[in-house]
Design an enzyme around this catalytic site. Structure first.
Site, PDB file in Angstrom:
ATOM      1  N   ASP A   1       0.886  -1.076  -0.147  1.00 58.42           N
ATOM      2  CA  ASP A   1      -0.148  -0.111   0.030  1.00 58.42           C
ATOM      3  C   ASP A   1       0.682   1.205   0.094  1.00 58.42           C
ATOM      4  O   ASP A   1       0.420   2.152  -0.318  1.00 58.42           O
ATOM      5  CB  ASP A   1      -1.038  -0.055   1.272  1.00 58.42           C
ATOM      6  CG  ASP A   1      -1.853   1.204   1.310  1.00 58.42           C
ATOM      7  OD1 ASP A   1      -2.504   1.505   0.262  1.00 58.42           O
ATOM      8  OD2 ASP A   1      -1.865   1.982   2.429  1.00 58.42           O
TER       9      ASP A   1
ATOM     10  N   VAL B   1      -2.698   9.084  -4.040  1.00 60.40           N
ATOM     11  CA  VAL B   1      -1.626   8.565  -4.951  1.00 60.40           C
ATOM     12  C   VAL B   1      -2.256   8.505  -6.567  1.00 60.40           C
ATOM     13  O   VAL B   1      -1.374   9.121  -7.282  1.00 60.40           O
ATOM     14  CB  VAL B   1      -1.192   7.016  -5.010  1.00 60.40           C
ATOM     15  CG1 VAL B   1      -0.331   6.459  -6.061  1.00 60.40           C
ATOM     16  CG2 VAL B   1      -0.245   7.040  -3.721  1.00 60.40           C
TER      17      VAL B   1
ATOM     18  N   VAL C   1      -6.903   6.347   2.835  1.00 59.53           N
ATOM     19  CA  VAL C   1      -7.023   7.238   1.729  1.00 59.53           C
ATOM     20  C   VAL C   1      -5.710   7.337   0.939  1.00 59.53           C
ATOM     21  O   VAL C   1      -5.665   8.248   0.193  1.00 59.53           O
ATOM     22  CB  VAL C   1      -7.504   8.487   2.218  1.00 59.53           C
ATOM     23  CG1 VAL C   1      -9.067   8.314   2.853  1.00 59.53           C
ATOM     24  CG2 VAL C   1      -6.527   9.033   3.106  1.00 59.53           C
ATOM     25  N   ARG C   2      -4.738   6.726   1.209  1.00 55.94           N
ATOM     26  CA  ARG C   2      -3.314   6.812   0.688  1.00 55.94           C
ATOM     27  C   ARG C   2      -3.745   6.508  -0.937  1.00 55.94           C
ATOM     28  O   ARG C   2      -2.917   7.089  -1.884  1.00 55.94           O
ATOM     29  CB  ARG C   2      -2.271   5.700   0.996  1.00 55.94           C
ATOM     30  CG  ARG C   2      -0.979   5.927   0.382  1.00 55.94           C
ATOM     31  CD  ARG C   2       0.044   4.920   1.069  1.00 55.94           C
ATOM     32  NE  ARG C   2       0.615   5.455   2.397  1.00 55.94           N
ATOM     33  CZ  ARG C   2       0.198   4.620   3.392  1.00 55.94           C
ATOM     34  NH1 ARG C   2      -0.429   3.513   3.483  1.00 55.94           N
ATOM     35  NH2 ARG C   2       0.870   5.193   4.626  1.00 55.94           N
ATOM     36  N   ALA C   3      -4.340   5.660  -1.222  1.00 54.68           N
ATOM     37  CA  ALA C   3      -4.691   5.357  -2.693  1.00 54.68           C
ATOM     38  C   ALA C   3      -5.351   6.436  -3.317  1.00 54.68           C
ATOM     39  O   ALA C   3      -5.072   6.758  -4.485  1.00 54.68           O
ATOM     40  CB  ALA C   3      -5.432   4.096  -2.881  1.00 54.68           C
TER      41      ALA C   3
END
Length: 365
Positions: A167, A256, A251-253
């Site tokens: 991730d 990115v 919410v990292r996706a």
């Protein structure tokens, strides 16, 4: 490095001449435009141009170092540690820089990243995401800039990364062997021409290489400058909807995906980020984060922005792990999970519990 040492280094295969891996080219260029994306994980079998593309990318960035992290590197070797010679000679506590300091402004290449200790991968990912390396040990408290493009490669047959580490890697490209005979011939022919006369081969691609470098510099300025490309609520909604559909954690996706979409818009010279840019880079940002059993969405009916030169949209073979029927993708996406497999029915012998006389009467009837 002296001029004599520089002339002894082997010539690099130009990035502009790499063929057959459009998704790899796209992901590397996007990560180079905005290193805050968090690097690129390249999964694939041997001989699919993983290391060649990473080395060629560094050549497109002015004065960019290319640093290779050896598999047996220690934490002190990577992050830096106490300079023992200075400490013993002058009784002073000084910091000895590691590979992260050397990679600042360039490309840090990690082959077989899945075989590194998790603690070492944590340090790499922290620096790649923040652009800062912080060392707090051995009597040292030191921070220095470490903004680089992290390129990690791995062969899934040799093991997988934990989901927590996956991730934190920005983009992911899953390569497959080139199956088209004509395309394979073109790749092999280009490689043979380069090996026969590297200087002449590089001269033939010099104009395209210079154009790529100039375009990359302009895109980096548009993304990393004070006036970054804006995005609307529609772009945020498009990114959020795709991440919810993929059932990603956190919410990292989303972040990115938005940064990759902005990098693509800058590469194409567009005035703003649009939902079409988000769709074009979605699979690169979500393929390694999608929950097992969640199918990838069908391609959008709206045409994605098509650049005149690479990067190109990821090919269908990059969509590995779209469903539970694709076992390798699921094994990489979920640590310890195993894909469902069809099980054939087996005819079982039922013991005969009837008395002999009853059985004979039943046969006559």
């Amino acid at each position: 490095m002296s001029a004599t040492e520089a002339t002894e280094l082997p010539a690099l295969f130009p990035f502009a001449a790499i063929a057959g891996q459009p998704a790899l080219r796209q992901a590397l260029l996007l990560a180079a435009i905005d290193p805050r994306i968090g690097g690129v994980l390249v999964e694939g079998p041997r001989g699919t141009a993983k290391s060649t593309a990473a080395r060629a990318l560094a050549e497109l960035i002015p004065a960019a170092p290319f640093v290779t992290l050896p598999l047996g590197a220690s934490l002190a070797h990577v992050a830096g540690t106490l300079d023992l010679q200075q400490a013993l000679a002058g009784h002073a506590v000084r910091f000895a820089p590691g590979l992260l300091a050397r990679a600042h402004g360039g490309v840090l290449y990690v082959d077989e990243i899945n075989l590194l200790p998790d603690a070492l991968v944590d340090v790499l990912l922290d620096a790649a995401a923040s652009g800062v390396n912080a060392v707090e040990r051995d009597g040292i408290s030191h921070r220095h800039a470490a903004r680089f493009v992290l390129v990690g490669t791995m062969n899934p047959e040799e093991g997988a990364l934990r989901p927590q580490l996956l991730d934190r890697l920005g983009l992911c490209v899953r390569l497959a062997n080139v199956a088209d005979p004509a395309e394979r011939q073109a790749i092999v022919r280009a490689r043979l021409q380069f090996e026969a006369d590297p200087a002449a081969f590089r001269t033939r691609h010099a104009a395209a290489q210079a154009a790529l470098a100039e375009r990359l510099a302009m895109a980096r300025a548009r993304v990393l400058g004070p006036e970054a490309l804006p995005w609307s609520d529609a772009v945020l909604q498009a990114a959020g909807a795709l991440c919810v559909q993929a059932e990603v954690d956190g919410v990292r996706a989303d972040l990115v995906l938005l940064r990759a979409a902005r990098a693509l818009a800058a590469w194409q010279g567009d005035a703003e980020v649009t939902p079409a840019h988000v769709q074009a880079v979605a699979e690169l940002a979500l393929v390694h984060r999608r929950k097992p059993g969640v199918a990838a969405p069908a391609p959008s009916s709206a045409p994605a922005p098509a650049p005149a030169t690479p990067p190109a949209a990821p090919p269908p073979q990059a969509h590995v792990g779209e469903s539970t029927a694709q076992g390798r993708g699921d094994a990489v996406s979920d640590w310890g999970a195993m894909p469902a497999e069809p099980v054939g029915t087996v005819r079982l012998a039922v013991p005969d519990l009837l008395p002999a006389g009853t059985r004979a009467a039943a046969k006559k009837a």
